[in-house]
Design a protein around this motif. Structure first.
Motif, mmCIF file in Angstrom:
data_model
loop_
_atom_site.group_PDB
_atom_site.id
_atom_site.type_symbol
_atom_site.label_atom_id
_atom_site.label_comp_id
_atom_site.label_asym_id
_atom_site.label_seq_id
_atom_site.Cartn_x
_atom_site.Cartn_y
_atom_site.Cartn_z
ATOM 1 N N MET A 79 0.838 -1.204 0.000
ATOM 2 C CA MET A 79 0.000 0.000 0.000
ATOM 3 C C MET A 79 0.876 1.258 0.000
ATOM 4 O O MET A 79 0.596 2.219 -0.727
ATOM 5 N N GLU A 80 1.932 1.251 0.794
ATOM 6 C CA GLU A 80 2.849 2.392 0.823
ATOM 7 C C GLU A 80 3.559 2.564 -0.512
ATOM 8 O O GLU A 80 3.756 3.689 -0.978
ATOM 9 N N GLU A 83 1.243 4.058 -2.998
ATOM 10 C CA GLU A 83 1.024 5.469 -2.663
ATOM 11 C C GLU A 83 2.140 6.359 -3.216
ATOM 12 O O GLU A 83 1.913 7.519 -3.546
ATOM 13 N N GLU A 103 -7.621 -3.994 -1.584
ATOM 14 C CA GLU A 103 -7.131 -2.772 -0.954
ATOM 15 C C GLU A 103 -6.050 -2.103 -1.803
ATOM 16 O O GLU A 103 -6.016 -0.882 -1.931
ATOM 17 N N GLU A 106 -7.685 -0.474 -4.840
ATOM 18 C CA GLU A 106 -8.334 0.796 -4.472
ATOM 19 C C GLU A 106 -7.301 1.901 -4.287
ATOM 20 O O GLU A 106 -7.509 3.036 -4.719
ATOM 21 N N GLN A 107 -6.200 1.583 -3.637
ATOM 22 C CA GLN A 107 -5.135 2.565 -3.438
ATOM 23 C C GLN A 107 -4.559 3.005 -4.780
ATOM 24 O O GLN A 107 -4.305 4.196 -4.994
ATOM 25 N N LYS A 110 -7.072 5.341 -6.497
ATOM 26 C CA LYS A 110 -7.020 6.684 -5.916
ATOM 27 C C LYS A 110 -5.793 7.439 -6.384
ATOM 28 O O LYS A 110 -5.861 8.621 -6.745
ATOM 29 N N ARG A 111 -4.659 6.750 -6.398
ATOM 30 C CA ARG A 111 -3.395 7.386 -6.825
ATOM 31 C C ARG A 111 -3.458 7.758 -8.304
ATOM 32 O O ARG A 111 -2.981 8.812 -8.717
#
Length: 117
Positions: A79-80, A83, A103, A106-107, A110-111
């Motif tokens: 996730m990091e 991001e 998850e 989704e990340q 968004k990014r």
């Protein structure tokens, strides 16, 4: 689920001890399952003893609570990383990949909207 997390380290340590005990038994008692002869017999006895001692050690560590999770999980690291990504093609690939966890998708989505919008 919480009970399983507490019992699992004990089960693993008991299994390691059981495997060591099984091979130790097979080196002492002649069975048709495993026949060992003198130089290899002593190596197997030593290895089996190490398994038993390792199982005892891990059982003691689990009892003291020293086998707790440390650090980040793989999902948190991914996730990091998503991001911090700036490559739009790679982010699109992550969003469209079926094997990625939801998850992470989704990340990445968004990014992707942050960078393109």
């Amino acid at each position: 689920m919480a009970v399983a997390k507490n019992v699992f380290p004990f089960l693993i340590s008991c299994f390691v001890m059981l495997v060591g005990g099984f091979f130790l038994f097979l080196t002492v008692v002649e069975t048709p399952i495993l026949r060992t002869e003198p130089p290899g017999k002593f190596y197997l006895m030593g290895l089996a003893t190490l398994f038993v001692l390792a199982g005892l050690y891990f059982m003691i560590m689990a009892r003291r609570g020293e086998l707790k999770k440390q650090g980040k999980t793989i999902l948190e690291v991914r996730m990091e990383a998503v991001e911090k990504l700036k490559d739009l093609m790679l982010l699109e690939k992550i969003v469209l990949d079926d094997e990625e966890p939801q998850e992470v998708k989704e990340q990445a989505r968004k990014r992707l909207t942050e960078l393109s919008g």
